[in-house]
Design an enzyme around this catalytic site. Structure first.
Site, short mmCIF file in Angstrom:
data_model
loop_
_atom_site.label_atom_id
_atom_site.label_comp_id
_atom_site.label_asym_id
_atom_site.label_seq_id
_atom_site.Cartn_x
_atom_site.Cartn_y
_atom_site.Cartn_z
N ASN A 7 -13.79 -1.98 6.62
CA ASN A 7 -12.42 -2.43 6.32
C ASN A 7 -11.90 -3.04 7.62
OD1 ASN A 7 -9.75 -2.78 5.73
ND2 ASN A 7 -9.38 -0.69 5.04
N ARG A 91 -14.06 -4.36 2.28
CA ARG A 91 -12.78 -4.44 1.60
C ARG A 91 -12.19 -5.80 1.92
NH1 ARG A 91 -7.04 -2.12 3.37
NH2 ARG A 91 -5.94 -2.75 1.51
N HIS A 180 -3.94 -2.51 -3.83
CA HIS A 180 -4.42 -1.12 -4.01
C HIS A 180 -5.30 -1.00 -5.27
CE1 HIS A 180 -0.61 0.48 -1.77
NE2 HIS A 180 -1.62 0.40 -0.93
N ARG A 241 8.32 -1.04 4.43
CA ARG A 241 8.62 -2.24 3.62
C ARG A 241 9.78 -1.94 2.68
NH1 ARG A 241 2.67 -2.44 1.89
NH2 ARG A 241 1.62 -3.20 3.76
N ASN A 335 -0.27 15.00 -0.76
CA ASN A 335 0.17 16.11 0.10
C ASN A 335 1.61 16.58 -0.07
OD1 ASN A 335 -2.22 16.43 1.90
ND2 ASN A 335 -1.80 14.26 2.26
N GLU A 384 -11.39 4.95 -1.77
CA GLU A 384 -11.68 3.53 -1.91
C GLU A 384 -13.06 3.19 -1.35
OE1 GLU A 384 -7.56 1.35 -1.19
OE2 GLU A 384 -7.63 3.29 -0.23
#
Ligand code: AMP
Length: 398
Positions: A7, A91, A180, A241, A335, A384
């Site tokens: 990645n 990725r 995602h 964001r 979590n 992933e």
């Protein structure tokens, strides 16, 4: 077959080496500050020492070479030689409308990834650099691209179109893409397995809640809507964001601050979200602590997040005319029991009952809904890298 998963960011490179016979992790690590000075953290999973030191990494090619050096070394290694690595999976952030699934990389694919650069000007060039660096160091080892956007290519036009002049879609490719995708794909498949039903028969809502967050409506195993849009800034408020806002805010802020579009856009990406609202942190652990100590803005940021997630779940239940299962994943989803419980409080009307005891578990696959909850709610740690490695294996074994 052993597969290296990469990645690659503009100055960083995360990697995992997996043995795909057993789907076990052999080693993982991270190169940082590539092109600046360089740092490598390499974590073999076979009991050998961790390497965590500054190393000169002037380019991504040197970074890949350093990773392979550690993977094969006497002291830190997990394989005897590079020849044991059968393929590399990357990725890749943006596949535009060209890629609805993973592909074996060749010159044509590289050109198509490059064509998507205007859609992801920060990410796709870094992904290309990573692929080229592997080629430079590893020669003709087969490489596969796994796209963040691919899973969402099944969305219907009514979900992906923006209500703007049509030629902006046809000429400039402006539409919702969603991101995602690899995570939503993995957790939805796991959810079907946990629920003991074929995914084709399920309506699922996957909530990937991390530093970046997105929600996906998955009907019969296919993405039919998702909250991120043309870029990952859209949808939920995130760590930094802003999520969905009235587009006129941009012009208003430029006019009233004297800052240009680029500066404000950067603030909307990097200084907004729960960080911007709270003024405390982008990390939900810090926000929970601050809210517990009486910080109203931290509490507001957490409330805004849970509210936005719950609203989106409600919207997607309507989009699919029902929902059988809701999945929480990524850092916050896996979590943060309080955030999960806070979201659950909005969803009683939908038939969601969170079991307070089960909800205390973290970081493991589990149901957190009560036995009689109409809608099953699950925590599923995302993986992933495993999806990338599986796709890479499937495409290179052919
Ligand atoms: P990710 O982007 O999936 O790596 O998620 C990172 C985010 O997960 C962090 O910024 C935190 O907000 C959140 N996170 C991680 N661990 C916890 C935890 N134990 N409790 C609450 N939030 C957590």
């Amino acid at each position: 077959m052993k597969i290296l998963v990469i990645n690659c960011g503009s100055s960083s490179l995360k990697y995992q080496l997996l043995d795909m016979q057993t789907e076990t992790l052999l080693a993982k690590g991270l190169c940082e500050r590539i092109g600046i000075d360089g740092h490598l953290k390499h974590q073999p999973q076979n009991g050998k020492s961790v390497f965590d030191e500054d190393v000169a990494l002037p380019t991504h090619t040197e970074a890949i070479a350093a990773v392979l050096d550690k993977l094969t070394s006497e002291q830190y290694g997990v394989v005897a030689s590079m020849d044991e690595i059968g393929a590399v999976g990357h990725r890749v952030v943006h596949g535009g409308e060209k890629f609805a699934s993973s592909v074996l990389i060749n010159d044509e694919v590289m050109a198509a990834i490059a064509e998507c650069i205007p859609l992801a000007p920060l990410h796709n060039p870094a992904n290309i650099t990573g692929i080229e660096a592997c080629k430079a160091v590893m020669g003709d080892v087969p490489q596969v691209a796994v796209f963040d956007t691919a899973f969402h290519q099944t969305m219907p036009g009514k979900a992906y179109m923006y209500a703007i002049p049509y030629e902006y879609y046809t000429d400039l490719k402006v539409r919702r893409y969603g991101f995602h995708g690899t995570s939503h794909r993995y957790v939805s498949a796991r959810a079907a397995e946990m629920m003991g039903k074929p995914i084709e028969e399920l309506k699922l809502i996957s909530c990937h809640m991390g530093n970046g967050s997105s929600i996906c409506a998955i009907d019969g195993g296919k993405s039919v809507d998702t909250s991120m849009g043309f870029t990952p800034i859209a949808g939920l408020p995130m760590g930094t964001r802003c999520g969905d806002i009235d587009v006129s805010v941009l012009e208003y802020l430029c006019a009233n601050t004297g800052k240009d579009v680029k500066t404000i856009t950067n603030e909307l990406n990097k200084k907004s979200g729960v960080l911007g609202v709270s003024g405390v942190s982008s990390d939900f652990r810090d926000l929970t602590k601050a809210a517990g100590e009486g910080n109203d803005r931290a509490a507001l940021a957490l409330d805004m997040f849970a509210y936005a997630v719950a609203k989106t779940i409600g919207a997607y239940a309507a989009a699919m005319n029902g929902v059988d299962g809701i999945i929480f994943t990524a850092g916050v989803g896996e979590n943060d029991a309080a955030t999960r419980a806070g979201i659950g409080k909005y969803l009683g009307w939908l038939g969601v009952q969170i079991c307070p005891g089960c909800n205390q578990k973290r970081g493991e696959e589990t149901f957190i809904s009560t036995a009689d909850s109409k809608v099953k709610v699950m925590v599923i740690p995302t993986n992933e890298e495993l999806v990338i490695a599986r796709d890479t294996k499937a495409l290179t074994e052919k």
